[in-house]
Design a protein around this motif. Structure first.
Motif, PDB file in Angstrom:
ATOM      1  N   CYS A 150      28.613  16.850  -3.843  1.00 48.10           N
ATOM      2  CA  CYS A 150      29.497  17.172  -4.961  1.00 48.10           C
ATOM      3  C   CYS A 150      29.256  16.239  -6.141  1.00 48.10           C
ATOM      4  CB  CYS A 150      30.953  17.095  -4.508  1.00 48.10           C
ATOM      5  SG  CYS A 150      32.153  17.475  -5.801  1.00 48.10           S
TER       6      CYS A 150
ATOM      7  N   CYS B 298      34.310  20.752  -5.744  1.00 47.47           N
ATOM      8  CA  CYS B 298      34.043  20.639  -7.166  1.00 47.47           C
ATOM      9  C   CYS B 298      35.054  21.485  -7.931  1.00 47.47           C
ATOM     10  CB  CYS B 298      32.618  21.089  -7.475  1.00 47.47           C
ATOM     11  SG  CYS B 298      32.161  20.953  -9.215  1.00 47.47           S
TER      12      CYS B 298
ATOM     13  N   TYR C 271      20.412  23.720 -12.801  1.00 47.66           N
ATOM     14  CA  TYR C 271      20.311  23.520 -11.351  1.00 47.66           C
ATOM     15  C   TYR C 271      19.518  22.257 -11.032  1.00 47.66           C
ATOM     16  CZ  TYR C 271      19.076  24.246  -6.485  1.00 47.66           C
ATOM     17  OH  TYR C 271      18.898  24.086  -5.146  1.00 47.66           O
TER      18      TYR C 271
ATOM     19  N   GLN D  31      25.968  17.478  -7.841  1.00 47.65           N
ATOM     20  CA  GLN D  31      25.853  18.867  -8.287  1.00 47.65           C
ATOM     21  C   GLN D  31      26.991  19.298  -9.201  1.00 47.65           C
ATOM     22  OE1 GLN D  31      25.418  21.343  -4.818  1.00 47.65           O
ATOM     23  NE2 GLN D  31      23.643  20.224  -4.042  1.00 47.65           N
ATOM     24  N   CYS D  32      28.141  18.665  -9.068  1.00 49.73           N
ATOM     25  CA  CYS D  32      29.288  19.067  -9.888  1.00 49.73           C
ATOM     26  C   CYS D  32      29.103  18.495 -11.290  1.00 49.73           C
ATOM     27  CB  CYS D  32      30.589  18.571  -9.260  1.00 49.73           C
ATOM     28  SG  CYS D  32      32.071  19.242 -10.020  1.00 49.73           S
TER      29      CYS D  32
ATOM     30  N   ARG E 196      28.350  25.197 -13.204  1.00 48.65           N
ATOM     31  CA  ARG E 196      27.180  25.237 -14.071  1.00 48.65           C
ATOM     32  C   ARG E 196      27.215  26.420 -15.034  1.00 48.65           C
ATOM     33  NH1 ARG E 196      23.765  20.649 -13.264  1.00 48.65           N
ATOM     34  NH2 ARG E 196      24.204  19.896 -11.166  1.00 48.65           N
TER      35      ARG E 196
ATOM     36  N   CYS F  68      35.101  15.985  -8.750  1.00 48.90           N
ATOM     37  CA  CYS F  68      35.119  16.180  -7.308  1.00 48.90           C
ATOM     38  C   CYS F  68      36.446  15.668  -6.750  1.00 48.90           C
ATOM     39  CB  CYS F  68      33.971  15.426  -6.645  1.00 48.90           C
ATOM     40  SG  CYS F  68      32.331  16.004  -7.123  1.00 48.90           S
TER      41      CYS F  68
ATOM     42  N   SER G 209      29.110  25.032  -8.628  1.00 47.17           N
ATOM     43  CA  SER G 209      28.892  23.670  -9.114  1.00 47.17           C
ATOM     44  C   SER G 209      29.269  23.521 -10.577  1.00 47.17           C
ATOM     45  CB  SER G 209      27.420  23.274  -8.925  1.00 47.17           C
ATOM     46  OG  SER G 209      27.058  23.319  -7.563  1.00 47.17           O
TER      47      SER G 209
END
Length: 703
Positions: free
Chosen positions: A610, A625, A701, A613-614, A637, A619, A635
């Motif tokens: 998390c 997330c 990503y 990627q968050c 995004r 988090c 995430s």
């Protein structure tokens, strides 16, 4: 004429006999000063019947007669207490709070010192012969001989802490002989050592120090130059780092080898509203780390501020509880952009704030709040947050809900109440200081040993120590220890010692007061397991320990191994760098015994999925997330545009559309007519937009 010569010879003989009878100092020297009692009157010779020691039958078994008999045994010929009744009255007239103890060895010395008023040299013992000034108050002690002063200090310091507010050198400099004159005991000291004798004779002073210091502890200086430290905590990740809180809004890292890092762990001094005047409690209040900090990197901070939407209102400041996350690139720095507010409480006054945060063994966060000196009239002007004042709150921060920063534990006493806030665990506190939780004691019902220092009343200066229990109202609840009985100084909360270095302190609650006294509370024996017993904690001098505690006690700390630290400062201004950090050490044991050694682990970078990627959110402590406004997806995004982009437009940022060449507008809703080759150009542009959208997703990503 013959009779006149006889009278003159008799007078000279009597005078020589009286002068040779007393006035002996440490070296047995005589003093040419005339002997006088405390009130200036001349001492009197005892009659033969008063010189004879009384038997137990004659005294009737009472303590008064025996106390007078002690004074007559010390001064058997010439005394300012010519009768046993006079000696008893002088002994019993002394301050009972200062001259009372249950310790046998100390009580013997006190009996002798109380008899100094019966000395034929009392005026010299209690008043300086070189000073004509009248003392402002009646002195407690006579001028003591240096060896006797040291024995008295080490024997009675742990039993009468009110009398000893300094180390042995300062104490004996004040009460000891300074000008080479007469000192107490002023009688012959070559006596047989028995049950009633405490004289040093020719015993070495160092032997006396060594004899009485076996029960003392040492305050080992670790760090100096701190700016008004308020607390010291550890994060529990195995790195054995310590985090020092400074009132102005800084948190500094102290490594396991006691090196203070230059860059602060947390710097929020621009947001913290701190006070400089005495009694102003505003500033950075507390810091605690999540029990699973090593994995989720969460920490919780409380401080006072006056910003944003609270800038206008019937209050002085607000007390804010905030969640932060450590940086994923540097374990010694907090990522300031990860701020998430848990709670805000409006305050009208700058005292009785509380604000301590701590996690119990059950993993729940406890928030301790003072009453803020708020009256019923004040509460009518405040909002609902003021219902938290004077309470211990308990919340569960391990929640996966993105809309609420915490949840209510089901076993909270008011979890289903409509009259009390469900966060309240206990209430009725006034000015809570530091609370300590015993991590070795808890059960399935939520009961745990939680000790808190508190004021005895809303406007009281004396303090008390409470054992917090779920659902209790401590407005009129009995305390486990009342500091009013021991001088009334404001308490400074400490820790329940669970370290390894000192076996004597294990399980004891170590605390202090504003006067610099250290104390411990210990559980009773098996028959009195529910009762706490108070004892004084003796600190050795700098000559014995290498360093001595200097200044007022500001707070206590604890490291990962359970060892206790003391924060002290000689000044009260926040700008001064006079703060010092001491470690409480048992001199009977090695500083770090072999069984107490633990391998130091290097602080690790935050490595949860998390945290990496968050991207556009935060988090939760459980690893979920939660997206910020305008973002969505697993995430966070994917940008979200409301209403959605039309005619093939791409949402690149929240509510921002990238339109194809033939369309325009906030939602790409407007069409345009172009040149003859528009269709071919539009096809190429559409392809570029599609590729741009793909690259945006791919880049987000990878990042």
């Amino acid at each position: 004429m013959r009779h006149l010569k006889f009278v003159l010879v008799l007078a000279i003989a009597v005078n020589a006999w009286e002068c040779g009878d007393a006035k002996l100092g440490e070296k047995g020297e005589t003093s040419p000063r005339r002997r006088r009692c405390y009130d200036g009157s001349a001492p009197k010779r005892l009659k033969k019947r008063d010189r004879r020691p009384m038997s137990v039958v004659e005294s009737g078994g009472g303590g008064g007669a025996s106390s007078g008999d002690v004074c007559h045994r010390l001064y058997p010929r010439v005394s300012c207490c010519p009768t046993r009744r006079a000696a008893y009255q002088i002994v019993q007239r002394r301050d009972a709070r200062i001259f009372s103890t249950n310790n046998t060895e100390c009580s013997h010395l006190l009996e002798e010192i109380k008899c100094a008023r019966c000395s034929p040299n009392a005026q010299v013992l209690f008043h300086s012969p070189h000073s004509d000034k009248v003392p402002l108050r009646e002195p407690h002690l006579p001028r003591l001989c240096q060896d006797y002063c040291r024995e008295f200090y080490y024997t009675c310091r742990g039993h009468i802490p009110e009398l000893f507010q300094a180390d042995v050198d300062e104490f004996c400099q004040y009460y000891g002989k300074r000008d080479g004159g007469l000192c107490f005991p002023d009688f012959q000291r070559k006596q047989t050592r028995g049950q009633d004798s405490n004289y040093l004779g020719d015993e070495n002073v160092e032997d006396v120090n060594r004899k009485h210091k076996h029960n003392c502890y040492c305050a080992q200086e670790v760090l100096s130059g701190l700016r008004q430290p308020v607390a010291i905590v550890h994060c529990g990740d195995g790195s054995q780092r310590l985090f020092v809180l400074e009132r102005e809004g800084f948190v500094r890292v102290l490594t396991h080898n006691m090196e203070l890092l230059k860059e602060p762990f947390l710097d929020i001094h621009k947001m913290v509203q701190s006070g400089l005047k005495g009694g102003d409690e505003r500033g950075l209040l507390s810091l605690t780390f999540h029990p699973n900090y090593k994995k989720n990197g969460k920490l919780y901070v409380s401080y006072t501020t006056n910003q944003e939407r609270w800038a206008i209102g019937p209050h002085d400041h607000i007390l804010r509880v905030v969640e932060y996350t450590v940086s994923r690139k540097n374990p010694n720095i907090v990522e300031s952009r990860t701020t998430r507010v848990l709670m805000e409480v409006a305050e009208l006054h700058r005292k009785h704030l509380g604000g301590q945060l701590l996690f119990g063994p059950d993993g729940l966060l406890h928030i301790v709040l003072g009453d803020g000196m708020i009256t019923l009239d004040d509460m009518e002007e405040m909002d609902g947050l003021s219902d938290f004042t004077g309470s211990v709150l308990r919340v569960d921060v391990d929640t996966s809900c993105c809309t609420a920063p915490y949840s209510i534990p089901r076993n909270n006493p008011y979890s289903n109440s409509t009259n009390q806030p469900p966060e309240i665990f206990a209430h009725g506190l006034h000015d809570p200081g530091r609370c300590a939780v015993d991590r070795h004691s808890t059960d399935v019902n939520g009961s745990l040993t939680l000790l808190c220092t508190d004021a005895s009343g809303k406007n009281a200066s004396s303090g008390r120590i409470l054992e917090i229990t779920k659902g209790k109202d401590y407005e009129n609840e009995a305390s486990i220890f009342d500091l009013a009985a021991s001088g009334g100084a404001a308490p400074v909360g400490g820790f329940i010692y669970r370290g390894c270095q000192s076996r004597r302190l294990f399980g004891s609650y170590v605390f202090g007061d504003k006067n610099g006294n250290l104390r411990i509370l210990q559980k009773g024996s098996a028959a009195m397991r529910d009762q706490w017993q108070e004892k004084s904690l003796c600190l050795g001098t700098s000559s014995f320990c290498g360093s001595a505690l200097v200044g007022h006690i500001l707070g206590f700390g604890e490291d990962e191994l359970g060892e206790v630290y003391i924060l002290a400062s000689s000044k009260s201004m926040a700008q001064s760098h006079s703060g010092k950090l001491y470690k409480l050490v048992d001199p009977k044991r090695p500083v770090v015994p072999k069984e107490c050694q633990r391998q130091v682990e290097a602080p690790e970078l935050l490595g949860t999925a998390c945290s990496w990627q968050c991207k556009n959110g935060h988090c939760t402590p459980t690893g979920k997330c939660c997206c910020s406004a305008g973002w969505e997806g697993p995430s966070c995004r994917v940008a979200k545009c409301e209403p959605a982009c039309r005619n093939g437009g791409v949402c690149v940022e929240p509510n921002t559309c990238l339109c194809k060449s033939s369309y325009s507008g906030a939602e790409c809703e407007k069409g345009e007519r172009g040149m003859p080759n528009d269709q071919e150009k539009d096809g190429i542009l559409d392809h570029i937009i599609d590729m741009t959208s793909y690259l945006l997703d791919l880049t987000s990503y990878i990042v």
